[in-house]
Design an enzyme around this catalytic site. Structure first.
Site, PDB file in Angstrom:
ATOM      1  N   HIS A 175     -13.063 -17.257  18.321  1.00  0.00           N
ATOM      2  CA  HIS A 175     -12.770 -17.495  16.906  1.00  0.00           C
ATOM      3  C   HIS A 175     -13.613 -16.571  16.035  1.00  0.00           C
ATOM      4  O   HIS A 175     -13.116 -15.959  15.087  1.00  0.00           O
ATOM      5  CB  HIS A 175     -13.026 -18.965  16.567  1.00  0.00           C
ATOM      6  CG  HIS A 175     -12.335 -19.447  15.335  1.00  0.00           C
ATOM      7  ND1 HIS A 175     -12.911 -19.385  14.096  1.00  0.00           N
ATOM      8  CD2 HIS A 175     -11.115 -20.016  15.146  1.00  0.00           C
ATOM      9  CE1 HIS A 175     -12.085 -19.895  13.192  1.00  0.00           C
ATOM     10  NE2 HIS A 175     -10.981 -20.282  13.803  1.00  0.00           N
ATOM     11  N   CYS A 176     -14.895 -16.437  16.386  1.00  0.00           N
ATOM     12  CA  CYS A 176     -15.793 -15.579  15.609  1.00  0.00           C
ATOM     13  C   CYS A 176     -15.406 -14.110  15.703  1.00  0.00           C
ATOM     14  O   CYS A 176     -15.600 -13.349  14.754  1.00  0.00           O
ATOM     15  CB  CYS A 176     -17.232 -15.741  16.099  1.00  0.00           C
ATOM     16  SG  CYS A 176     -17.954 -17.360  15.811  1.00  0.00           S
ATOM     17  N   MET A 177     -14.878 -13.682  16.859  1.00  0.00           N
ATOM     18  CA  MET A 177     -14.605 -12.263  17.092  1.00  0.00           C
ATOM     19  C   MET A 177     -13.253 -11.814  16.560  1.00  0.00           C
ATOM     20  O   MET A 177     -12.847 -10.680  16.802  1.00  0.00           O
ATOM     21  CB  MET A 177     -14.691 -11.948  18.590  1.00  0.00           C
ATOM     22  CG  MET A 177     -16.092 -12.049  19.163  1.00  0.00           C
ATOM     23  SD  MET A 177     -16.224 -11.382  20.843  1.00  0.00           S
ATOM     24  CE  MET A 177     -15.195 -12.547  21.760  1.00  0.00           C
ATOM     25  N   ARG A 182     -14.750 -12.340  11.946  1.00  0.00           N
ATOM     26  CA  ARG A 182     -14.310 -13.536  11.227  1.00  0.00           C
ATOM     27  C   ARG A 182     -15.044 -13.703   9.897  1.00  0.00           C
ATOM     28  O   ARG A 182     -14.456 -14.185   8.909  1.00  0.00           O
ATOM     29  CB  ARG A 182     -14.544 -14.764  12.112  1.00  0.00           C
ATOM     30  CG  ARG A 182     -14.255 -16.114  11.483  1.00  0.00           C
ATOM     31  CD  ARG A 182     -12.784 -16.400  11.330  1.00  0.00           C
ATOM     32  NE  ARG A 182     -12.059 -16.341  12.579  1.00  0.00           N
ATOM     33  CZ  ARG A 182     -10.844 -16.845  12.761  1.00  0.00           C
ATOM     34  NH1 ARG A 182     -10.228 -17.456  11.759  1.00  0.00           N
ATOM     35  NH2 ARG A 182     -10.225 -16.721  13.924  1.00  0.00           N
TER      36      ARG A 182
END
Length: 419
Positions: free
Chosen positions: A406-408, A168
């Site tokens: 979300h970060c990945m 992300r």
């Protein structure tokens, strides 16, 4: 979804909740095998991973997205295909094998060694790192022995990049274009070069990528931007967290560029405390549906919201403090009468643990359908009671760098949502 299907859609991310069509991820691998108790802090992880389990859980993560019609592309594979192109290989090595990165002593020898690697092995090395003890003595000679003796086993000729797991941050697609982000920590700077090479040279992307802002070979000083703080929410609005890792200097430059290019009409800045457990906006605030957000209230209720809009003179900005709470500002920007709010659940102890375990870090696959870590059972139950379909993934290993679904994910194609 097949590659053919996704190419019917132009690259761009037009909401946080519309149908996700194409996404880039980066599986755990060699870089995570480099994590040790003595270096994990410097590499921005809170603990070492059980890498075999992390790989298994990440494969399940990718499978669950594919099962919902998302085309998932993986960074190691993209990079291997990119370095197969001579021009791309040269560009990467020109920018990676430099004195400031590898030192002067073995500069030519390292370049020669990397140039001779097969495509897949070079991609693995660029992400996974190259230690002094892996570098062949046939290339390094006596100088290599001296460096080994002087620097010890922890020395890397190319550093491992375990934070590529969190795709992300490195680049972020904002409506019809992308930013190539200058990241906050030195441990992550090289990630943007690799992602840029993919967009610049890979056959799936070459000639199709509109770059709004950023250049990985430039020294940006105090201007740092990470994609976990950036959300193109729709109706010409972009949310950007001013956080531990995204600075005012970068936000103002990006806002001016987006306005100049007609890409956005308003940039809403979320002024956040600079905390490890709330390093990005998406660690405390994510969308679960077109009119539903999940928040960590202890932080979000304290966020001050400000908005940039185009100024009267070309290239100028206007900045004003927004009235009401941050969530109310987002609601009004989208023209909603009501924004449903789910708070990460439980008492103060449960909320803090949930926050540490990325409980507010959802990624939407389509409106009202999200991926979340299984361990945050209390919050997942609250989401389901709000009518959200929660698909769980195992977060015991993947979350050790403080990031969730979300970060990945780096969405590359996502539909707009009608508001």
């Amino acid at each position: 979804m097949s590659s053919k299907s996704s190419t019917q859609h132009t690259f761009g991310v037009h909401s946080e909740v519309g149908q996700l069509r194409k996404v880039m991820v980066c599986a755990p691998g060699r870089a995570h095998q480099r994590l040790t108790p003595s270096n994990c802090d410097a590499l921005l992880f809170d603990d070492v991973l059980w890498v075999d389990n992390a790989r298994r859980d990440h494969f399940d993560f990718m499978t669950k997205m594919r099962d919902r019609g998302v085309e998932v592309v993986e960074m190691h594979n993209l990079l291997a295909q990119t370095v197969a192109i001579p021009e791309a290989r040269k560009w990467i090595l020109d920018n990676q094998v430099v004195p400031n990165q590898v030192g002067l002593e073995l500069l030519d020898e390292i370049r020669s060694y990397l140039e001779g690697l097969p495509d897949r092995e070079l991609a693995e090395t660029l992400i996974g790192g190259l230690s002094t003890h892996e570098f062949p003595e046939t290339h390094g000679g006596e100088m290599l022995e001296l460096i080994r003796d002087a620097a010890g086993v922890a020395e890397y000729l190319l550093p491992p990049l375990p934070n590529t797991l969190y795709t992300r941050d490195t680049t972020c697609w904002i409506y019809g274009g992308v930013t190539l982000n200058p990241l906050y920590w030195p441990a992550r700077h090289e990630e943007t070069i690799l992602a840029t090479a993919i967009y610049k040279f890979h056959p799936d992307f070459v000639g199709k990528v509109n770059v709004w802002w950023g250049e990985p070979t430039t020294d940006w000083g105090l201007a740092t931007l990470e994609g976990g703080d950036v959300m193109p929410i729709g109706k010409g609005n972009v949310l950007i967290g001013m956080s531990e890792r995204t600075s005012r200097q970068a936000i103002s430059q990006l806002a001016a560029t987006l306005f100049e290019k007609g890409a956005a009409q308003r940039v809403i800045v979320a002024a956040m405390p600079k905390l490890r457990a709330a390093m990005h906006l998406d660690t405390v605030f994510t969308f679960a549906d077109r009119d539903c957000v999940l928040i960590y209230p202890d932080i979000v209720n304290e966020i001050e919201a400000f908005s940039y809009r185009p100024g009267e003179k070309p290239g100028s900005l206007e900045l004003h403090k927004d009235r009401g709470s941050f969530v109310e500002t987002v609601r009004d920007a989208l023209g909603l009468k009501e924004m449903r709010v789910v708070e990460t659940g439980g008492n103060a102890y449960v909320r803090e643990r949930t926050q540490w375990d990325s409980g507010a870090n959802l990624v939407c696959l389509s409106p009202g359908v999200v991926l979340a870590y299984d361990r945050n059972t209390y919050t997942n139950t609250l989401l389901r009671k709000a009518g959200v379909e929660v698909i769980t993934i195992t977060g015991a290993e993947l979350g050790r760098g403080r990031g969730g679904g979300h970060c990945m994910t780096c969405p590359i194609i996502r539909d707009a949502v009608d508001y």
